[in-house]
Design a protein around this motif. Structure first.
Motif, short mmCIF file in Angstrom:
data_model
loop_
_atom_site.label_atom_id
_atom_site.label_comp_id
_atom_site.label_asym_id
_atom_site.label_seq_id
_atom_site.Cartn_x
_atom_site.Cartn_y
_atom_site.Cartn_z
N ARG A 96 36.60 41.02 45.16
CA ARG A 96 37.91 40.97 44.67
C ARG A 96 37.86 40.40 42.96
NH1 ARG A 96 42.60 39.16 48.81
NH2 ARG A 96 43.79 39.32 46.69
N PHE A 124 39.14 42.71 39.72
CA PHE A 124 40.11 42.06 38.91
C PHE A 124 39.71 42.20 37.31
CE2 PHE A 124 40.98 38.44 36.11
CZ PHE A 124 42.52 38.43 36.16
N GLU A 125 38.16 42.12 37.18
CA GLU A 125 37.54 42.23 36.11
C GLU A 125 37.68 43.66 35.51
OE1 GLU A 125 33.65 40.63 34.73
OE2 GLU A 125 33.70 39.16 36.69
N ASN A 166 40.05 45.87 36.26
CA ASN A 166 41.70 45.81 35.65
C ASN A 166 41.64 45.21 34.41
OD1 ASN A 166 42.52 47.53 37.64
ND2 ASN A 166 43.26 45.76 38.88
N HIS A 174 44.44 31.64 33.77
CA HIS A 174 43.35 32.61 33.72
C HIS A 174 42.17 31.72 33.18
CE1 HIS A 174 46.40 35.64 34.10
NE2 HIS A 174 45.27 36.29 34.16
N LEU A 185 43.32 34.09 42.96
CA LEU A 185 43.07 35.30 42.49
C LEU A 185 44.21 36.46 43.01
CD1 LEU A 185 40.90 37.22 41.18
CD2 LEU A 185 39.83 37.56 43.25
N ARG A 186 44.70 36.14 43.96
CA ARG A 186 45.95 36.89 44.45
C ARG A 186 47.28 37.07 43.19
NH1 ARG A 186 46.70 35.01 48.95
NH2 ARG A 186 45.35 36.14 50.08
N ALA A 228 46.71 36.41 40.47
CA ALA A 228 46.40 37.01 38.89
C ALA A 228 46.41 38.37 39.17
CB ALA A 228 44.83 36.46 38.60
N GLU A 229 45.90 39.00 40.37
CA GLU A 229 45.63 40.37 40.66
C GLU A 229 47.33 41.00 40.48
OE1 GLU A 229 41.96 40.63 43.82
OE2 GLU A 229 44.12 40.21 44.55
N ILE A 261 48.17 41.18 36.73
CA ILE A 261 47.27 42.21 36.05
C ILE A 261 47.92 43.57 36.29
CG2 ILE A 261 45.51 42.51 37.36
CD1 ILE A 261 44.01 42.51 34.55
#
Length: 277
Positions: A25, A29-30, A32, A117, A157-158, A160-161, A164
């Protein structure tokens, strides 16, 4: 295998699955993040636009997550009022241009996202480089604590996902608008002849809005309108369009009527939009 060994093996297996899930994941993310950072700005010759964009994408692919977040916070996201102008390459031969896509946020929201972030980068680095040092995976208790830590990373992370994903969607929408603008007759004429596509410029639209607001159906003061536009669009200045004054912008655009009126013996410039044919 003893019951304790069986329990440890099962619990450690859960940790390993969670760990792999986190790493995958983070990589998604990276990717995107790279897509947003690589395409948010460009400057150069129109003739080499595609090659220049491809080169920037390749350069971005090699950046670490920390570098990506740093560029995002320095260029992609900006506090309201600090968006700035794209950097143009003054040494590029031929017809050149610069564009920049940014997301302007209230100062409080920008500060919050910046902290989130940067924390995520620290979590990623800890996960990749120090996870085995920080967690005892030789005991059931240590594995359970590791699971909790990984669950926390997934939760962070969710968020942040989701964020983005909204930016990527907005990027696609802006990209469609940009493509439409670049294919318009005004822009094509600009590329071929160098004539400014006045109807498509921010400064003209801002002057139209100011005239409507200050003097609906009448003649607006150039001085008052210029002050209003400068306050709302601080980066929009006459010199950006090869003009010395706001009055010259209004005249050269060909989209306004312009006249001078006497008030207390002094001349004052007034303008209004020309009727559409």
């Amino acid at each position: 295998m003893t019951p304790e060994g069986t329990a440890l093996s099962a619990t450690r297996g859960d940790v390993e699955r969670l760990y792999g899930h986190c790493v995958l994941r983070l990589q998604a993310f990276e990717l995107n993040l790279k897509a947003v950072v690589a395409t948010h700005r460009f400057s150069g010759a129109i003739e080499t636009f595609e090659d220049g964009l491809a080169r920037r994408i390749n350069e971005t692919r090699r950046k670490t997550m920390g570098a990506l977040v740093g560029e995002m916070l320095g260029s992609v996201l900006a506090p309201l009022g600090q968006e700035g102008l794209p950097d143009a390459d003054d040494h590029t031969p031929g017809t050149s241009f610069a564009f920049s896509r940014k997301i302007a946020l209230p100062a409080e929201a920008f500060s919050r996202i910046e902290g989130e972030h940067r924390d995520l980068v620290a979590l990623r680095n800890s996960l990749v480089h120090n996870f085995l040092e920080e967690h005892d995976l030789l005991s059931v208790k240590g594995c359970l604590m590791a699971q909790q830590a990984l669950a926390s990373v997934i939760d962070r992370l969710r968020r942040a996902e989701d964020q983005i994903a909204e930016w990527v969607t907005e990027w696609a929408r802006v990209g469609e608008i940009l493509t439409e603008k670049l294919n318009s007759p005004e822009i094509r004429d600009w590329i071929i002849t160098g004539r400014i596509p006045w109807p498509a410029t921010i400064i003209v639209q801002a002057l139209l809005d100011a005239a409507t607001e200050l003097a609906p159906g009448g003649w607006a003061s150039v001085k008052t309108a210029a002050a209003l536009v400068a306050r709302r669009h601080p980066d929009e200045r006459p010199e950006n369009y090869g003009c010395r004054t706001w009055r010259q912008v209004i005249h050269k655009s060909g989209l306004f009527n312009l006249r001078s009126v006497k008030i207390d013996g002094r001349g004052h410039a007034r303008y209004r939009a020309r009727p559409k044919l």
